[in-house]
Design a protein around this motif. Sequence first.
Motif, PDB file in Angstrom:
ATOM      1  N   TRP A 190      27.403  -1.100 -24.129  1.00 51.96           N
ATOM      2  CA  TRP A 190      26.252  -0.219 -24.263  1.00 51.96           C
ATOM      3  C   TRP A 190      26.125   0.376 -25.661  1.00 51.96           C
ATOM      4  CZ3 TRP A 190      27.480   4.591 -25.906  1.00 51.96           C
ATOM      5  CH2 TRP A 190      28.753   5.090 -25.598  1.00 51.96           C
ATOM      6  N   PHE A 191      27.157   0.310 -26.474  1.00 51.13           N
ATOM      7  CA  PHE A 191      27.121   0.980 -27.779  1.00 51.13           C
ATOM      8  C   PHE A 191      26.057   0.360 -28.674  1.00 51.13           C
ATOM      9  CE2 PHE A 191      28.467   1.276 -32.255  1.00 51.13           C
ATOM     10  CZ  PHE A 191      28.413   2.655 -32.394  1.00 51.13           C
ATOM     11  N   ASP A 192      25.190   1.211 -29.238  1.00 48.50           N
ATOM     12  CA  ASP A 192      24.110   0.757 -30.104  1.00 48.50           C
ATOM     13  C   ASP A 192      23.908   1.790 -31.206  1.00 48.50           C
ATOM     14  OD1 ASP A 192      21.878  -0.227 -31.333  1.00 48.50           O
ATOM     15  OD2 ASP A 192      20.526   0.085 -29.648  1.00 48.50           O
ATOM     16  N   PRO A 193      24.326   1.497 -32.440  1.00 51.13           N
ATOM     17  CA  PRO A 193      24.161   2.489 -33.511  1.00 51.13           C
ATOM     18  C   PRO A 193      22.713   2.860 -33.773  1.00 51.13           C
ATOM     19  CG  PRO A 193      24.858   0.356 -34.400  1.00 51.13           C
ATOM     20  CD  PRO A 193      24.987   0.273 -32.911  1.00 51.13           C
ATOM     21  N   ALA A 194      21.774   2.003 -33.362  1.00 50.60           N
ATOM     22  CA  ALA A 194      20.358   2.337 -33.550  1.00 50.60           C
ATOM     23  C   ALA A 194      19.935   3.525 -32.694  1.00 50.60           C
ATOM     24  CB  ALA A 194      19.485   1.124 -33.226  1.00 50.60           C
ATOM     25  N   GLY A 195      20.732   3.856 -31.686  1.00 48.87           N
ATOM     26  CA  GLY A 195      20.458   5.002 -30.838  1.00 48.87           C
ATOM     27  C   GLY A 195      21.410   6.157 -31.076  1.00 48.87           C
ATOM     28  N   PHE A 196      22.030   6.196 -32.243  1.00 48.03           N
ATOM     29  CA  PHE A 196      23.014   7.229 -32.600  1.00 48.03           C
ATOM     30  C   PHE A 196      22.489   7.906 -33.868  1.00 48.03           C
ATOM     31  CE2 PHE A 196      27.953   7.741 -32.846  1.00 48.03           C
ATOM     32  CZ  PHE A 196      27.814   9.089 -33.067  1.00 48.03           C
ATOM     33  N   PHE A 197      21.896   9.104 -33.698  1.00 48.71           N
ATOM     34  CA  PHE A 197      21.165   9.761 -34.779  1.00 48.71           C
ATOM     35  C   PHE A 197      22.019  10.839 -35.445  1.00 48.71           C
ATOM     36  CE2 PHE A 197      18.120   7.943 -31.920  1.00 48.71           C
ATOM     37  CZ  PHE A 197      17.192   7.356 -32.773  1.00 48.71           C
ATOM     38  N   LEU A 198      21.979  10.847 -36.772  1.00 51.28           N
ATOM     39  CA  LEU A 198      22.712  11.824 -37.569  1.00 51.28           C
ATOM     40  C   LEU A 198      21.730  12.640 -38.398  1.00 51.28           C
ATOM     41  CD1 LEU A 198      25.601   9.557 -38.977  1.00 51.28           C
ATOM     42  CD2 LEU A 198      25.527  10.811 -36.807  1.00 51.28           C
ATOM     43  N   ALA A 199      21.943  13.937 -38.440  1.00 48.08           N
ATOM     44  CA  ALA A 199      21.171  14.825 -39.304  1.00 48.08           C
ATOM     45  C   ALA A 199      22.036  15.210 -40.493  1.00 48.08           C
ATOM     46  CB  ALA A 199      20.735  16.076 -38.542  1.00 48.08           C
ATOM     47  N   GLU A 200      21.467  15.076 -41.701  1.00 51.21           N
ATOM     48  CA  GLU A 200      22.207  15.424 -42.911  1.00 51.21           C
ATOM     49  C   GLU A 200      21.486  16.539 -43.662  1.00 51.21           C
ATOM     50  OE1 GLU A 200      24.600  11.407 -44.145  1.00 51.21           O
ATOM     51  OE2 GLU A 200      22.530  11.595 -44.875  1.00 51.21           O
ATOM     52  N   ARG A 201      22.290  17.382 -44.270  1.00 48.89           N
ATOM     53  CA  ARG A 201      21.765  18.511 -45.059  1.00 48.89           C
ATOM     54  C   ARG A 201      22.677  18.716 -46.254  1.00 48.89           C
ATOM     55  NH1 ARG A 201      22.504  24.685 -43.660  1.00 48.89           N
ATOM     56  NH2 ARG A 201      20.834  25.672 -44.849  1.00 48.89           N
ATOM     57  N   ASP A 202      22.112  18.727 -47.438  1.00 47.54           N
ATOM     58  CA  ASP A 202      22.894  18.891 -48.672  1.00 47.54           C
ATOM     59  C   ASP A 202      24.002  17.841 -48.770  1.00 47.54           C
ATOM     60  OD1 ASP A 202      21.357  21.139 -49.331  1.00 47.54           O
ATOM     61  OD2 ASP A 202      22.710  22.485 -48.254  1.00 47.54           O
ATOM     62  N   GLY A 203      23.675  16.623 -48.313  1.00 45.61           N
ATOM     63  CA  GLY A 203      24.631  15.527 -48.433  1.00 45.61           C
ATOM     64  C   GLY A 203      25.749  15.533 -47.413  1.00 45.61           C
ATOM     65  N   ARG A 204      25.673  16.407 -46.429  1.00 41.61           N
ATOM     66  CA  ARG A 204      26.733  16.505 -45.413  1.00 41.61           C
ATOM     67  C   ARG A 204      26.135  16.361 -44.023  1.00 41.61           C
ATOM     68  NH1 ARG A 204      30.313  21.724 -46.062  1.00 41.61           N
ATOM     69  NH2 ARG A 204      31.374  20.603 -44.377  1.00 41.61           N
ATOM     70  N   LEU A 205      26.944  15.830 -43.123  1.00 41.58           N
ATOM     71  CA  LEU A 205      26.515  15.703 -41.731  1.00 41.58           C
ATOM     72  C   LEU A 205      26.410  17.093 -41.114  1.00 41.58           C
ATOM     73  CD1 LEU A 205      25.919  13.777 -39.390  1.00 41.58           C
ATOM     74  CD2 LEU A 205      28.364  13.736 -38.884  1.00 41.58           C
ATOM     75  N   ALA A 206      25.245  17.370 -40.516  1.00 42.91           N
ATOM     76  CA  ALA A 206      24.999  18.691 -39.944  1.00 42.91           C
ATOM     77  C   ALA A 206      24.844  18.670 -38.432  1.00 42.91           C
ATOM     78  CB  ALA A 206      23.741  19.299 -40.572  1.00 42.91           C
ATOM     79  N   GLY A 207      24.572  17.492 -37.849  1.00 40.05           N
ATOM     80  CA  GLY A 207      24.405  17.395 -36.406  1.00 40.05           C
ATOM     81  C   GLY A 207      24.177  15.957 -36.004  1.00 40.05           C
ATOM     82  N   PHE A 208      24.129  15.718 -34.699  1.00 38.14           N
ATOM     83  CA  PHE A 208      24.013  14.344 -34.212  1.00 38.14           C
ATOM     84  C   PHE A 208      23.474  14.318 -32.791  1.00 38.14           C
ATOM     85  CE2 PHE A 208      28.272  15.919 -33.344  1.00 38.14           C
ATOM     86  CZ  PHE A 208      28.424  15.649 -31.994  1.00 38.14           C
ATOM     87  N   HIS A 209      22.941  13.175 -32.416  1.00 36.36           N
ATOM     88  CA  HIS A 209      22.565  12.877 -31.033  1.00 36.36           C
ATOM     89  C   HIS A 209      22.923  11.425 -30.775  1.00 36.36           C
ATOM     90  CE1 HIS A 209      19.217  12.514 -27.719  1.00 36.36           C
ATOM     91  NE2 HIS A 209      20.425  12.244 -27.269  1.00 36.36           N
ATOM     92  N   TRP A 210      23.887  11.222 -29.895  1.00 37.54           N
ATOM     93  CA  TRP A 210      24.358   9.899 -29.509  1.00 37.54           C
ATOM     94  C   TRP A 210      23.731   9.589 -28.153  1.00 37.54           C
ATOM     95  CZ3 TRP A 210      30.332   8.688 -29.782  1.00 37.54           C
ATOM     96  CH2 TRP A 210      30.540   7.320 -29.573  1.00 37.54           C
ATOM     97  N   THR A 211      22.942   8.521 -28.076  1.00 37.53           N
ATOM     98  CA  THR A 211      22.303   8.144 -26.817  1.00 37.53           C
ATOM     99  C   THR A 211      23.035   6.964 -26.179  1.00 37.53           C
ATOM    100  OG1 THR A 211      20.749   6.534 -27.756  1.00 37.53           O
ATOM    101  CG2 THR A 211      20.076   8.846 -27.763  1.00 37.53           C
ATOM    102  N   LYS A 212      22.733   6.744 -24.921  1.00 35.50           N
ATOM    103  CA  LYS A 212      23.367   5.662 -24.163  1.00 35.50           C
ATOM    104  C   LYS A 212      22.353   5.123 -23.157  1.00 35.50           C
ATOM    105  CE  LYS A 212      27.397   4.898 -21.104  1.00 35.50           C
ATOM    106  NZ  LYS A 212      28.610   5.544 -20.520  1.00 35.50           N
ATOM    107  N   VAL A 213      22.274   3.797 -23.047  1.00 31.45           N
ATOM    108  CA  VAL A 213      21.377   3.178 -22.075  1.00 31.45           C
ATOM    109  C   VAL A 213      22.212   2.580 -20.951  1.00 31.45           C
ATOM    110  CG1 VAL A 213      19.639   1.397 -21.677  1.00 31.45           C
ATOM    111  CG2 VAL A 213      19.622   2.697 -23.821  1.00 31.45           C
TER     112      VAL A 213
END
Length: 292
Positions: A190-213
């Motif tokens: 089920w792993f799909d990086p296209a459904g794994f969203f990362l939020a970046e701020r000032d060049g650093r990871l600030a949050g994420f949403h990992w989805t699964k089908v």
Amino acid sequence: MSEVRAVHGGEVAGVLALVEAAADADGVGPLSEHAVLALRGGRPGTALSDGGVIVAYAHLEPAADDEPAVGELVVHPGYRRRGHGRALLRALREEAGGPLRVWAHGDLPAAAALASAEGMARVRALFQMRRPASGPLPEARVADGVTLRTFEPGRDERAWLDVNSRAFADHPEQGAWTIEDVRDRETEDWFDPAGFFLAERDGRLAGFHWTKVHPGGLGEVYVVGVDPDAQGLGLGRALTLAGLHHLRDVGVDQFMLYVDESNAAAVRLYESLGFTRHAVDVMYAAEAPGLS
């Protein structure tokens, strides 16, 4: 004659079949994803056999730091009401050697009755929430200075793990993930990086949403996390919506997620997006290994 013993490598397929039979009978999976991955990955738990046939299975996560041991167990539907669940629960308590907490997936009456009979108290609840994929869905709008991109395997694991640990510092399961836990999931179908969203701020990871089908048209908000330093930017809502739009675009019929009953802010967020309670998982606690 029943016997509690370790599961051998050649018995894993049989235990997985037992788990599937219980899920079919109860309408809910009896083990967490973590427990199933451990079983399939060569880290099986404890079985109870009856006449040489495995009829019940338990997984135990040993106590770590200030967290007590946590267990899960399942009895084959064809072998219930014979005391196998109680025997395996008592074996788990002996193995834990101290305080033990046990998940009961689906909050089924039989599990509640067993916990009560063994003097265990309800201490935590995990809501499963759902909503149709059709219907209104606001756009994902991120704050100024924040960008969204998708996860890149081989590049983002360590940075993601650091933010996950910070975001879930007070969460006994999610906050304890290791790099092996991440890589185990990267090998899943089920792993799909296209459904794994990362939020970046000032060049650093600030949050994420990992989805699964899941099979059958079910899309999951698998895990959403925001770095404590990025709180107040609306990232939780924006990331959730980015993942929901992706899930709808890939054709799921329904969204689902899990959220702790105690996380009132997250429950309110999901309710504002149209999610309603579908099922409940319950954790029971026994504070000492001795039995009355």
